[in-house]
Each structure stands twice: as C-alpha cells, then as structure tokens.
Design a protein around this motif. Sequence first.
Motif, short mmCIF file in Angstrom:
data_model
loop_
_atom_site.label_atom_id
_atom_site.label_comp_id
_atom_site.label_asym_id
_atom_site.label_seq_id
_atom_site.Cartn_x
_atom_site.Cartn_y
_atom_site.Cartn_z
N VAL A 119 -16.46 14.37 -7.05
CA VAL A 119 -16.69 12.98 -7.46
C VAL A 119 -15.91 12.04 -6.56
O VAL A 119 -14.92 12.42 -5.94
CB VAL A 119 -16.27 12.74 -8.94
N LYS A 120 -16.40 10.81 -6.50
CA LYS A 120 -15.70 9.73 -5.83
C LYS A 120 -15.70 8.55 -6.78
O LYS A 120 -16.75 8.13 -7.27
CB LYS A 120 -16.39 9.35 -4.52
N VAL A 121 -14.50 8.01 -7.05
CA VAL A 121 -14.38 6.89 -7.98
C VAL A 121 -13.70 5.72 -7.27
O VAL A 121 -13.02 5.89 -6.27
CB VAL A 121 -13.58 7.26 -9.25
N ALA A 122 -13.92 4.52 -7.81
CA ALA A 122 -13.31 3.30 -7.26
C ALA A 122 -12.63 2.54 -8.39
O ALA A 122 -13.11 2.53 -9.52
CB ALA A 122 -14.37 2.42 -6.61
N VAL A 123 -11.51 1.91 -8.05
CA VAL A 123 -10.76 1.08 -8.99
C VAL A 123 -10.61 -0.30 -8.36
O VAL A 123 -10.27 -0.42 -7.19
CB VAL A 123 -9.36 1.70 -9.28
N LYS A 124 -10.85 -1.35 -9.16
CA LYS A 124 -10.70 -2.72 -8.68
C LYS A 124 -9.22 -3.07 -8.53
O LYS A 124 -8.39 -2.64 -9.32
CB LYS A 124 -11.35 -3.70 -9.64
N THR A 125 -8.93 -3.87 -7.50
CA THR A 125 -7.56 -4.35 -7.29
C THR A 125 -7.51 -5.85 -7.52
O THR A 125 -8.55 -6.49 -7.69
CB THR A 125 -7.08 -4.06 -5.85
N GLU A 126 -6.32 -6.40 -7.52
CA GLU A 126 -6.11 -7.84 -7.64
C GLU A 126 -5.89 -8.50 -6.28
O GLU A 126 -5.52 -9.66 -6.21
CB GLU A 126 -4.91 -8.12 -8.54
N VAL A 127 -6.10 -7.75 -5.20
CA VAL A 127 -5.85 -8.24 -3.85
C VAL A 127 -7.16 -8.80 -3.29
O VAL A 127 -8.17 -8.11 -3.29
CB VAL A 127 -5.30 -7.11 -2.96
N PRO A 128 -7.16 -10.04 -2.80
CA PRO A 128 -8.41 -10.65 -2.33
C PRO A 128 -9.08 -9.91 -1.17
O PRO A 128 -10.29 -9.78 -1.14
CB PRO A 128 -8.00 -12.05 -1.89
N PHE A 129 -8.32 -9.43 -0.21
CA PHE A 129 -8.93 -8.81 0.96
C PHE A 129 -9.14 -7.30 0.80
O PHE A 129 -9.68 -6.66 1.68
CB PHE A 129 -8.11 -9.12 2.23
N VAL A 130 -8.73 -6.71 -0.32
CA VAL A 130 -8.99 -5.30 -0.65
C VAL A 130 -9.54 -5.30 -2.08
O VAL A 130 -8.80 -5.14 -3.04
CB VAL A 130 -7.70 -4.45 -0.56
N PRO A 131 -10.85 -5.47 -2.24
CA PRO A 131 -11.40 -5.62 -3.60
C PRO A 131 -11.33 -4.34 -4.45
O PRO A 131 -11.23 -4.42 -5.67
CB PRO A 131 -12.84 -6.03 -3.36
#
Length: 145
Positions: A119-131
Amino acid sequence: MRVRRKWFSAFPLPGKSATVSAIACHRRSKSNAFDEGSGTINGVMLIAVAAVLLSAIGLGGNILVCISEARSAADQAAIAGAASARDGDFDPCIKSRLASSLNKATLITCKVDGEDVTVKVAVKTEVPFVPFVSRMARAGPVECS
C-alpha cells in the motif's frame, strides 16, 4: 522630540567658564546624530529573524510528524490488508482503505500479490509548499522453515 542646541551654547559667555563635560556633551551629540533610532531598527530586525527561524522550525517539525504518521498508517493498512487476504476476503484493499482512513490518511495505491499486500498512503501537512507526504508499506505472511 529632539531639542537642538545652538552651536555656541557649549562655549562660555564672557565672565563665565565652560565645563569640559558640557563641551564633550556637545561634541558627542553632534557626532552621533545619525545613530538615532538605529536600536529600534536592530530590534525589529532581530524579532523578524527570530520569527522566521521559529516558523521554519515549526514547519519542519510538522513535516516530520506527518512523515511518522504516514509511516504508521501505511504499516497498519498493509497489515490489515494482509490479514484480510490471509482470511480469504474478497478484496483486502477495502480493509486497507478503512485502516488508513482511521489513521487520518488517504490510501493512494493498493496491490495484492497472493497474500502479500503493498500500500501507499498520504497524509496532509500544514506546510503550504508540501501539501502532503506519502509512505509505502508491504505486509504478508512469513514462511516458517
């Protein structure tokens, strides 16, 4: 408001004597006239530099925390999918998607190869240039020998 002295105020009048400190004060005030307010500018710049550095440290910390969360979510989603595949469920990716969503992550890809699940998962960040940050994990049964 700055009070300007006349140039002759430090010099003695007829019949009166001038002190050395009065003449030195007059000379000092004329030579440092261009330095007035420089402490304020230096203070503002120091605060601005500190704010930029603290913001960079905070954003870097947020990225590191999100990477750790993504790694954890990927591991748990892969294990859930592998357990589902071992139990003979129809689609192990459904369990992987559920496990990743419970960990506040988004499942990007899910591949089943026998009883192994990648699997490949993604987590949202609070950094504008690294979403978002993403991580991969693979799980499956280990053969005993």
